[in-house]
Design a protein around this motif. Sequence first.
Motif, short mmCIF file in Angstrom:
data_model
loop_
_atom_site.label_atom_id
_atom_site.label_comp_id
_atom_site.label_asym_id
_atom_site.label_seq_id
_atom_site.Cartn_x
_atom_site.Cartn_y
_atom_site.Cartn_z
N MET A 170 -14.98 -16.12 -14.62
CA MET A 170 -15.40 -15.79 -13.27
C MET A 170 -14.21 -15.76 -12.31
SD MET A 170 -18.19 -17.65 -10.80
CE MET A 170 -17.11 -19.01 -10.39
N VAL A 171 -13.31 -16.70 -12.44
CA VAL A 171 -12.11 -16.74 -11.59
C VAL A 171 -11.25 -15.51 -11.85
CG1 VAL A 171 -9.95 -17.97 -11.16
CG2 VAL A 171 -12.10 -19.23 -11.27
N LEU A 172 -11.08 -15.15 -13.11
CA LEU A 172 -10.28 -13.97 -13.44
C LEU A 172 -10.92 -12.69 -12.90
CD1 LEU A 172 -9.13 -14.80 -17.08
CD2 LEU A 172 -7.76 -14.83 -14.99
N CYS A 173 -12.23 -12.60 -13.04
CA CYS A 173 -12.94 -11.43 -12.50
C CYS A 173 -12.81 -11.36 -10.98
CB CYS A 173 -14.41 -11.45 -12.91
SG CYS A 173 -14.68 -11.08 -14.64
N SER A 174 -12.91 -12.51 -10.33
CA SER A 174 -12.77 -12.56 -8.87
C SER A 174 -11.38 -12.11 -8.44
CB SER A 174 -13.03 -13.97 -8.35
OG SER A 174 -14.33 -14.38 -8.67
N LEU A 175 -10.37 -12.57 -9.16
CA LEU A 175 -9.01 -12.14 -8.86
C LEU A 175 -8.84 -10.64 -9.08
CD1 LEU A 175 -6.89 -15.08 -10.32
CD2 LEU A 175 -7.25 -14.50 -7.92
N GLY A 176 -9.48 -10.13 -10.11
CA GLY A 176 -9.44 -8.70 -10.36
C GLY A 176 -10.07 -7.90 -9.24
N VAL A 177 -11.20 -8.38 -8.71
CA VAL A 177 -11.88 -7.70 -7.61
C VAL A 177 -11.01 -7.72 -6.36
CG1 VAL A 177 -13.85 -7.88 -6.01
CG2 VAL A 177 -14.21 -8.08 -8.46
N VAL A 178 -10.42 -8.87 -6.06
CA VAL A 178 -9.55 -8.99 -4.88
C VAL A 178 -8.35 -8.05 -5.01
CG1 VAL A 178 -8.01 -10.56 -3.64
CG2 VAL A 178 -10.29 -11.32 -4.30
N THR A 179 -7.76 -8.02 -6.19
CA THR A 179 -6.61 -7.15 -6.42
C THR A 179 -6.99 -5.67 -6.28
OG1 THR A 179 -5.65 -8.78 -7.92
CG2 THR A 179 -4.78 -6.55 -8.06
N ALA A 180 -8.13 -5.31 -6.83
CA ALA A 180 -8.59 -3.92 -6.75
C ALA A 180 -8.87 -3.53 -5.30
CB ALA A 180 -9.84 -3.73 -7.60
N GLN A 181 -9.49 -4.41 -4.51
CA GLN A 181 -9.77 -4.11 -3.11
C GLN A 181 -8.47 -3.98 -2.33
OE1 GLN A 181 -12.39 -7.24 -1.81
NE2 GLN A 181 -14.22 -6.02 -2.25
N HIS A 182 -7.52 -4.83 -2.62
CA HIS A 182 -6.23 -4.77 -1.93
C HIS A 182 -5.52 -3.44 -2.22
CE1 HIS A 182 -2.56 -6.12 -0.05
NE2 HIS A 182 -1.88 -5.87 -1.16
N LYS A 183 -5.50 -3.03 -3.47
CA LYS A 183 -4.88 -1.76 -3.84
C LYS A 183 -5.62 -0.59 -3.19
CE LYS A 183 -2.77 -3.10 -8.21
NZ LYS A 183 -2.71 -2.89 -9.66
N ALA A 184 -6.96 -0.67 -3.17
CA ALA A 184 -7.75 0.40 -2.56
C ALA A 184 -7.43 0.51 -1.08
CB ALA A 184 -9.23 0.15 -2.77
N ARG A 185 -7.27 -0.60 -0.39
CA ARG A 185 -6.92 -0.57 1.04
C ARG A 185 -5.52 0.00 1.25
NH1 ARG A 185 -9.65 -6.22 1.80
NH2 ARG A 185 -11.73 -5.57 2.45
N ILE B 229 -3.98 2.13 -0.69
CA ILE B 229 -4.04 3.58 -0.96
C ILE B 229 -4.72 4.31 0.20
CG2 ILE B 229 -5.10 5.30 -2.47
CD1 ILE B 229 -4.61 3.33 -4.80
N PHE B 230 -5.77 3.71 0.77
CA PHE B 230 -6.45 4.33 1.90
C PHE B 230 -5.53 4.43 3.11
CE2 PHE B 230 -9.23 4.08 5.66
CZ PHE B 230 -9.95 5.24 5.46
N MET B 231 -4.75 3.38 3.35
CA MET B 231 -3.80 3.41 4.47
C MET B 231 -2.73 4.48 4.24
SD MET B 231 -3.56 -0.69 5.40
CE MET B 231 -1.83 -0.64 5.36
N ALA B 232 -2.27 4.61 3.01
CA ALA B 232 -1.29 5.65 2.70
C ALA B 232 -1.91 7.03 2.88
CB ALA B 232 -0.78 5.47 1.27
N LEU B 233 -3.16 7.20 2.49
CA LEU B 233 -3.85 8.47 2.67
C LEU B 233 -3.96 8.82 4.14
CD1 LEU B 233 -5.59 10.85 1.59
CD2 LEU B 233 -7.56 9.32 1.81
#
Length: 92
Positions: A12-27, A29-33
């Motif tokens: 669960m902790v690893l999945c949570s870290l994965g979600v946080v990392t994915a959201q950070h990357k998505a943000r 990329i959105f800012m770069a766009l």
Amino acid sequence: MVRLNVLLLLVMVLCSLGVVTAQHKARQIFMALEAEQEHARQLEVEHGQLQLELSTWGAAPRIEKIARDKLRMSTPESPRVIAAPPAGGVSR
């Protein structure tokens, strides 16, 4: 049972870290766009300004003024004007 709970907690902790990392990357990329879209809008404005400037530089009155002022050209008098027939001629 305790080992299973610890394992599930770790997953669960690893999945949570994965979600946080994915959201950070998505943000990121959105800012770069958004930055690139703003840059594209600025380029469109600049293109429009350059098109307007190009049409101004090529305007007939401006060219005539430069020909008169800088090149000292003038319209020839009517006795010096010779009308030439079209290049292909008319076949009858």
